[in-house]
Scaffold this active site. Structure first.
Site, short mmCIF file in Angstrom:
data_model
loop_
_atom_site.label_atom_id
_atom_site.label_comp_id
_atom_site.label_asym_id
_atom_site.label_seq_id
_atom_site.Cartn_x
_atom_site.Cartn_y
_atom_site.Cartn_z
N GLY A 1 0.79 -1.23 0.00
CA GLY A 1 0.00 0.00 0.00
C GLY A 1 0.82 1.28 0.00
N GLY B 1 3.46 -3.46 -4.08
CA GLY B 1 3.19 -3.72 -5.50
C GLY B 1 3.44 -2.45 -6.28
N ARG B 2 2.51 -1.50 -6.10
CA ARG B 2 2.57 -0.23 -6.81
C ARG B 2 3.94 0.45 -6.69
NH1 ARG B 2 -2.06 2.70 -7.40
NH2 ARG B 2 -2.87 1.62 -5.58
N ARG C 1 -7.55 2.98 -14.77
CA ARG C 1 -7.56 3.70 -13.50
C ARG C 1 -8.26 5.06 -13.53
NH1 ARG C 1 -3.73 4.95 -10.73
NH2 ARG C 1 -4.46 4.18 -8.72
N CYS D 1 -15.58 3.61 -27.18
CA CYS D 1 -16.91 4.19 -27.36
C CYS D 1 -17.57 4.35 -26.01
CB CYS D 1 -17.74 3.30 -28.26
SG CYS D 1 -17.40 3.65 -29.96
N1 LLP Z 1 -1.09 -7.02 -0.41
C1 LLP Z 1 -2.41 -7.19 -0.46
C2 LLP Z 1 -3.04 -8.17 0.38
C3 LLP Z 1 -3.18 -6.39 -1.33
O1 LLP Z 1 -4.49 -6.54 -1.36
C4 LLP Z 1 -2.54 -5.43 -2.15
C5 LLP Z 1 -3.30 -4.62 -3.08
C6 LLP Z 1 -1.14 -5.32 -2.07
C7 LLP Z 1 -0.44 -6.13 -1.16
C8 LLP Z 1 -0.36 -4.35 -2.90
O2 LLP Z 1 -0.75 -3.04 -2.69
P1 LLP Z 1 0.11 -1.85 -3.36
O3 LLP Z 1 1.45 -1.84 -2.71
O4 LLP Z 1 0.21 -2.15 -4.81
O5 LLP Z 1 -0.70 -0.65 -3.09
N2 LLP Z 1 -6.21 -1.62 -8.62
C9 LLP Z 1 -5.98 -0.61 -7.62
C10 LLP Z 1 -5.14 -1.14 -6.48
C11 LLP Z 1 -5.75 -2.31 -5.78
C12 LLP Z 1 -4.85 -2.84 -4.71
C13 LLP Z 1 -5.38 -4.11 -4.18
N3 LLP Z 1 -4.53 -4.75 -3.24
C14 LLP Z 1 -5.32 0.58 -8.27
O6 LLP Z 1 -5.11 0.57 -9.47
O7 LLP Z 1 -5.03 1.56 -7.58
#
Ligand code: LLP
Length: 440
Positions: free
Chosen positions: A248, A292-293, A330, A361
């Site tokens: 996150g 992740g992000r 997004r 479209c």
């Molecule tokens: N761990 C778990 C259990 C998660 O549910 C997530 C993201 C992560 C790690 C990684 O989170 P990050 O570091 O990437 O923020 N599609 C959305 C984001 C959804 C995230 C869902 N879970 C977007 O494009 O912002």
């Protein structure tokens, strides 16, 4: 546009990434094109690892592959020594096909199917993150059938909300994810898991949200998790070996975003764990995180070719590109904001104001509203920055538009790691009905 990583403006006045001229990349590989700055991804991986090394904690940094899951990315993550979080049979398959070591894979998800669990068990993955009582019972049964002991973490919901957008907050009590802490379900699940001979309960997991800019949410969550673990110790004598605080960590999409550095997030987390575990007289656990992000987000840039430019006098100038919500959902889904520049006019003045439209479209298919931009012409290349996370990952075939290719760039070399979907790919799974009787 904010230049970061290996991005710079070259002698021709073009945007360059990883030593590659993006205008040439667009010509060579076509558009839209996802371009990843490999050195920047590696730098991010290393900064998390380095921060943990300095902390003295035993740790695992698990890349949350949902942000961008391809074989090349899994390979890179493997080379950097990270672990991997997968949430589906598809992500698991991708990782295994890339040769990712199974023991460093963690299997997440709130509704893993029996087939997915079987895949994980067959591969002998490092651990399952069990989300609910249904999964706990199912996995126990399958483990018992095989006569194996499965490493698990329990995903718990500590009742903390940290978010920048409602749809991407997952840690509050009213959530589809995890065992609820406040109502006692988490403790109950821990009790069950420990009593079962099918499991080795390593500890607990929580994920409080996404694109988080401060550390308060993590600190509060860690305090609640430590309380939970104290209760589990009192009730069952349970000692948690692992604490996984999820991902996150925020990134900078636009100048409005003010993320912390990986080191700052890690320091806040390790300090909170030290303090809270000491308070409850608990031994320090191995710490796991799941970015992740923040590993891939700002390493990705999408290149588009500009087509129609429509100016409504005194109202708005629409600049349309050859992609849109198919390659970046997004903006439409979260009102997410991005910066962009004309890659072949980087030295020209930014004195136009345009709105970037996708080609689907759908009125809502707008990539960027009110973007200050160089004076763009049809045929120019638009570079949208920081599209590396959840861009390709959430791409789709709406309007039967094929998914773009993905290239990794580094030291002047570009390598295609995902081929562009062809027209033939789009009908690959179509079948014409073969009915004998057509009623008219
Ligand atoms: N761990 C778990 C259990 C998660 O549910 C997530 C993201 C992560 C790690 C990684 O989170 P990050 O570091 O990437 O923020 N599609 C959305 C984001 C959804 C995230 C869902 N879970 C977007 O494009 O912002």
């Amino acid at each position: 546009m904010y230049l970061h990583g290996t991005s710079r403006i070259n002698e021709r006045g073009h945007l360059e990434i990883g030593g590659c001229d993006t205008v040439e990349l667009a010509q060579r590989f076509g558009t839209p094109l996802y371009v990843y700055d490999e050195a920047l991804i590696r730098e991010k991986c290393r900064s998390y690892v380095q921060a943990f090394r300095e902390s003295g904690f035993a740790f695992q940094v698990a890349y949350a592959s949902k942000a961008f899951c391809t074989m090349a990315m899994c390979k890179l993550v493997e080379e950097e020594g990270l672990s991997l979080d997968v949430v589906s049979g598809g992500e698991l398959y991708t990782a295994l096909q890339a040769g990712f070591p199974a023991e460093r894979i963690h299997f997440h998800g709130n509704n893993k199917s029996p087939e997915e669990m079987r895949m994980g068990l067959d591969a002998n993955i490092g651990c399952f993150v069990v989300d609910n009582f249904y999964e706990l019972a199912l996995l126990e049964e399958m483990a018992q059938e095989r006569g194996v002991v499965v490493n698990i973490l329990l995903r718990v919901t500590p009742g903390v909300e940290a978010h920048t957008h409602e749809y991407i907050s997952t840690g509050q009590q009213d959530s589809k994810f995890g065992f609820d802490v406040l109502s006692g379900q988490a403790l109950e699940a821990m009790h069950l898991a420990q009593r079962s001979t099918a499991f080795k309960l390593l500890g607990v997991h929580s994920h409080i949200g996404s694109q988080i800019f401060d550390t308060d949410g993590f600190v509060i969550a860690i305090a609640r998790l430590a309380e939970l673990l104290r209760e589990a110790k009192e009730k069952d004598g349970f000692i948690s070996e692992v604490l996984n605080v999820g991902g996150g960590f925020g990134i900078r999409y636009t100048a409005e975003d003010t993320p912390l550095t990986p080191r700052e997030y890690v320091q806040a987390i390790t300090q909170a764990v030290r303090a809270e575990f000491a308070k409850h007289d608990l031994p320090l656990p191995e710490l796991w995180i799941e970015p992740g992000r923040s590993i891939v987000g700002d390493a990705g840039t999408t290149l588009y070719r500009i087509g129609s430019v429509k100016e409504i006098p005194n109202l708005r100038k629409y600049v349309a590109v050859d992609g849109g919500m198919t390659d970046n959902l997004r903006p439409a889904l979260y009102e997410a904001r991005y910066e962009a520049a004309v890659a072949n006019r980087m030295t020209e003045p930014v004195n136009d104001l345009v709105s970037v439209a996708g080609k689907c479209c759908e009125t809502g298919d707008m990539l960027i509203w009110d973007l200050p931009l160089q004076h763009a012409q049809p045929g120019d290349i638009l570079a949208v920055s920081c599209t590396g996370a959840y861009g390709y990952a959430m791409s789709n075939n709406y309007n039967r538009i094929g998914r773009p290719a993905v290239v990794f760039v580094k030291d002047g070399e570009a390598e295609c790691v995902v081929e562009r979907e062809s027209l033939a790919d789009l009908i690959r799974h179509d079948r014409l009905p073969n009915r004998h009787h057509v009623h008219r």
